[in-house]
Design a protein around this motif. Structure first.
Motif, PDB file in Angstrom:
ATOM      1  N   VAL A  59       0.833  -1.203   0.000  1.00  0.00           N
ATOM      2  CA  VAL A  59       0.000   0.000   0.000  1.00  0.00           C
ATOM      3  C   VAL A  59       0.870   1.256   0.000  1.00  0.00           C
ATOM      4  CG1 VAL A  59      -1.600   1.359   1.413  1.00  0.00           C
ATOM      5  CG2 VAL A  59      -2.057  -1.045   0.963  1.00  0.00           C
ATOM      6  N   THR A  60       1.941   1.229   0.778  1.00  0.00           N
ATOM      7  CA  THR A  60       2.846   2.377   0.811  1.00  0.00           C
ATOM      8  C   THR A  60       3.485   2.601  -0.554  1.00  0.00           C
ATOM      9  OG1 THR A  60       3.299   1.997   3.155  1.00  0.00           O
ATOM     10  CG2 THR A  60       4.875   3.349   1.949  1.00  0.00           C
ATOM     11  N   LEU A  61       3.943   1.534  -1.181  1.00  0.00           N
ATOM     12  CA  LEU A  61       4.558   1.647  -2.506  1.00  0.00           C
ATOM     13  C   LEU A  61       3.540   2.125  -3.535  1.00  0.00           C
ATOM     14  CD1 LEU A  61       6.990   1.293  -4.341  1.00  0.00           C
ATOM     15  CD2 LEU A  61       6.414  -1.135  -4.532  1.00  0.00           C
ATOM     16  N   LYS A  62       2.318   1.594  -3.488  1.00  0.00           N
ATOM     17  CA  LYS A  62       1.297   2.037  -4.442  1.00  0.00           C
ATOM     18  C   LYS A  62       0.976   3.515  -4.248  1.00  0.00           C
ATOM     19  CE  LYS A  62      -1.503  -1.688  -6.204  1.00  0.00           C
ATOM     20  NZ  LYS A  62      -2.867  -2.232  -6.238  1.00  0.00           N
ATOM     21  N   ARG A  63       0.873   3.964  -3.004  1.00  0.00           N
ATOM     22  CA  ARG A  63       0.600   5.384  -2.764  1.00  0.00           C
ATOM     23  C   ARG A  63       1.765   6.244  -3.262  1.00  0.00           C
ATOM     24  NH1 ARG A  63      -3.280   7.846   0.797  1.00  0.00           N
ATOM     25  NH2 ARG A  63      -5.005   6.403   0.876  1.00  0.00           N
ATOM     26  N   TYR A  64       2.975   5.798  -3.039  1.00  0.00           N
ATOM     27  CA  TYR A  64       4.146   6.537  -3.520  1.00  0.00           C
ATOM     28  C   TYR A  64       4.094   6.647  -5.045  1.00  0.00           C
ATOM     29  CZ  TYR A  64       8.982   7.825  -4.397  1.00  0.00           C
ATOM     30  OH  TYR A  64      10.113   8.456  -4.835  1.00  0.00           O
ATOM     31  N   LEU A  65       3.803   5.546  -5.703  1.00  0.00           N
ATOM     32  CA  LEU A  65       3.719   5.555  -7.161  1.00  0.00           C
ATOM     33  C   LEU A  65       2.512   6.365  -7.645  1.00  0.00           C
ATOM     34  CD1 LEU A  65       4.795   1.888  -7.955  1.00  0.00           C
ATOM     35  CD2 LEU A  65       6.110   3.987  -8.368  1.00  0.00           C
ATOM     36  N   GLU A  81      -6.135  15.546 -10.387  1.00  0.00           N
ATOM     37  CA  GLU A  81      -5.419  14.800  -9.363  1.00  0.00           C
ATOM     38  C   GLU A  81      -5.734  13.317  -9.456  1.00  0.00           C
ATOM     39  OE1 GLU A  81      -5.221  16.110  -5.352  1.00  0.00           O
ATOM     40  OE2 GLU A  81      -5.447  18.199  -5.912  1.00  0.00           O
ATOM     41  N   ILE A  82      -4.781  12.522  -8.987  1.00  0.00           N
ATOM     42  CA  ILE A  82      -4.919  11.072  -8.961  1.00  0.00           C
ATOM     43  C   ILE A  82      -5.650  10.663  -7.684  1.00  0.00           C
ATOM     44  CG2 ILE A  82      -3.612   8.905  -8.760  1.00  0.00           C
ATOM     45  CD1 ILE A  82      -3.479  10.072 -11.538  1.00  0.00           C
ATOM     46  N   SER A  83      -6.559   9.715  -7.812  1.00  0.00           N
ATOM     47  CA  SER A  83      -7.279   9.155  -6.672  1.00  0.00           C
ATOM     48  C   SER A  83      -6.511   7.945  -6.153  1.00  0.00           C
ATOM     49  CB  SER A  83      -8.682   8.724  -7.102  1.00  0.00           C
ATOM     50  OG  SER A  83      -9.261   7.888  -6.140  1.00  0.00           O
ATOM     51  N   THR A  84      -6.048   8.026  -4.905  1.00  0.00           N
ATOM     52  CA  THR A  84      -5.323   6.884  -4.338  1.00  0.00           C
ATOM     53  C   THR A  84      -6.259   5.683  -4.189  1.00  0.00           C
ATOM     54  OG1 THR A  84      -5.658   7.785  -2.120  1.00  0.00           O
ATOM     55  CG2 THR A  84      -3.546   8.224  -3.185  1.00  0.00           C
ATOM     56  N   HIS A  85      -7.538   5.944  -3.991  1.00  0.00           N
ATOM     57  CA  HIS A  85      -8.511   4.851  -3.906  1.00  0.00           C
ATOM     58  C   HIS A  85      -8.579   4.089  -5.231  1.00  0.00           C
ATOM     59  CE1 HIS A  85     -12.072   2.659  -2.617  1.00  0.00           C
ATOM     60  NE2 HIS A  85     -12.661   3.025  -3.741  1.00  0.00           N
ATOM     61  N   LYS A  86      -8.650   4.823  -6.336  1.00  0.00           N
ATOM     62  CA  LYS A  86      -8.676   4.176  -7.647  1.00  0.00           C
ATOM     63  C   LYS A  86      -7.366   3.446  -7.928  1.00  0.00           C
ATOM     64  CE  LYS A  86     -12.030   6.966 -10.118  1.00  0.00           C
ATOM     65  NZ  LYS A  86     -12.234   7.822 -11.292  1.00  0.00           N
ATOM     66  N   VAL A  87      -6.261   4.005  -7.450  1.00  0.00           N
ATOM     67  CA  VAL A  87      -4.965   3.353  -7.631  1.00  0.00           C
ATOM     68  C   VAL A  87      -4.965   1.993  -6.942  1.00  0.00           C
ATOM     69  CG1 VAL A  87      -2.549   3.466  -6.898  1.00  0.00           C
ATOM     70  CG2 VAL A  87      -3.586   5.404  -8.065  1.00  0.00           C
ATOM     71  N   MET A  88      -5.519   1.933  -5.726  1.00  0.00           N
ATOM     72  CA  MET A  88      -5.533   0.667  -4.999  1.00  0.00           C
ATOM     73  C   MET A  88      -6.347  -0.393  -5.724  1.00  0.00           C
ATOM     74  SD  MET A  88      -3.621   0.929  -2.457  1.00  0.00           S
ATOM     75  CE  MET A  88      -2.682   2.428  -2.392  1.00  0.00           C
ATOM     76  N   LYS A  89      -7.396   0.036  -6.418  1.00  0.00           N
ATOM     77  CA  LYS A  89      -8.300  -0.902  -7.075  1.00  0.00           C
ATOM     78  C   LYS A  89      -7.866  -1.282  -8.490  1.00  0.00           C
ATOM     79  CE  LYS A  89     -12.451   0.573  -7.064  1.00  0.00           C
ATOM     80  NZ  LYS A  89     -13.793   1.139  -6.965  1.00  0.00           N
ATOM     81  N   SER A  90      -6.975  -0.529  -9.092  1.00  0.00           N
ATOM     82  CA  SER A  90      -6.688  -0.765 -10.506  1.00  0.00           C
ATOM     83  C   SER A  90      -5.190  -0.930 -10.763  1.00  0.00           C
ATOM     84  CB  SER A  90      -7.205   0.408 -11.339  1.00  0.00           C
ATOM     85  OG  SER A  90      -6.472   1.579 -11.046  1.00  0.00           O
ATOM     86  N   GLY A  91      -4.896  -1.394 -11.951  1.00  0.00           N
ATOM     87  CA  GLY A  91      -3.508  -1.525 -12.372  1.00  0.00           C
ATOM     88  C   GLY A  91      -2.767  -2.680 -11.745  1.00  0.00           C
ATOM     89  N   THR A  92      -3.517  -3.641 -11.170  1.00  0.00           N
ATOM     90  CA  THR A  92      -2.883  -4.750 -10.462  1.00  0.00           C
ATOM     91  C   THR A  92      -1.945  -5.532 -11.380  1.00  0.00           C
ATOM     92  OG1 THR A  92      -4.795  -4.902  -9.014  1.00  0.00           O
ATOM     93  CG2 THR A  92      -3.338  -6.799  -9.075  1.00  0.00           C
TER      94      THR A  92
END
Length: 148
Positions: A59-65, A81-92
């Protein structure tokens, strides 16, 4: 209690910022929701503990990216702006390529990260930036910071 300057930040400002503490709670929710904790199939306490710690690392690495993807948008002149919530759910699938590259001595790491940041830049933008300016974190002038 705060170390903010009383002249620069009013009590109202401090209280409004404190209300944003839910961001910390969102990190824990993201870890529990998107790290597969419900799928641990082991009786080993050591393994479970290790998997939980690894979830925090991911999670820390994904938020950093995510913040790096935000920086890429800013460089291109975008104000979105980028949504960190969307980042967590996508791009796996693309995030997995980054991890695989790291496990292979960093071969093609730059290419994998670029593809991931481009994907998030196109697909993980915040839904309601105008609303954020009225009631969210940008109301106090807070903005995304950090990133690579």
């Amino acid at each position: 209690m705060t170390n903010l300057n009383r002249v620069e930040f009013t009590l109202s400002d401090v209280l409004q910022a404190y209300r944003l503490r839910w961001q910390i709670e969102l990190i824990f929710k993201e870890i529990k929701s998107y790290s597969g904790w419900h799928r641990f199939n082991t009786k080993s306490a050591t393994l479970v503990f290790s998997l939980i710690l690894m979830s925090f690392v991911v999670v820390t690495l994904k938020r950093y990216l995510a913040h790096a993807a935000q920086a890429n948008l800013c460089e291109s002149g975008s104000i979105e702006e980028i949504s960190t919530h969307k980042v967590m759910k996508s791009g796996t699938h693309l995030f997995g390529n980054v991890i695989s590259s790291l496990m292979n001595a960093g071969k093609s790491l730059v290419s994998c990260i670029k593809k991931l940041l481009d994907f998030w830049g196109n697909n993980a933008k915040r839904e309601h930036p105008a609303r954020d300016g009225c009631s969210g974190r940008t109301r106090l002038g807070f903005c995304a910071v950090g990133g690579a």
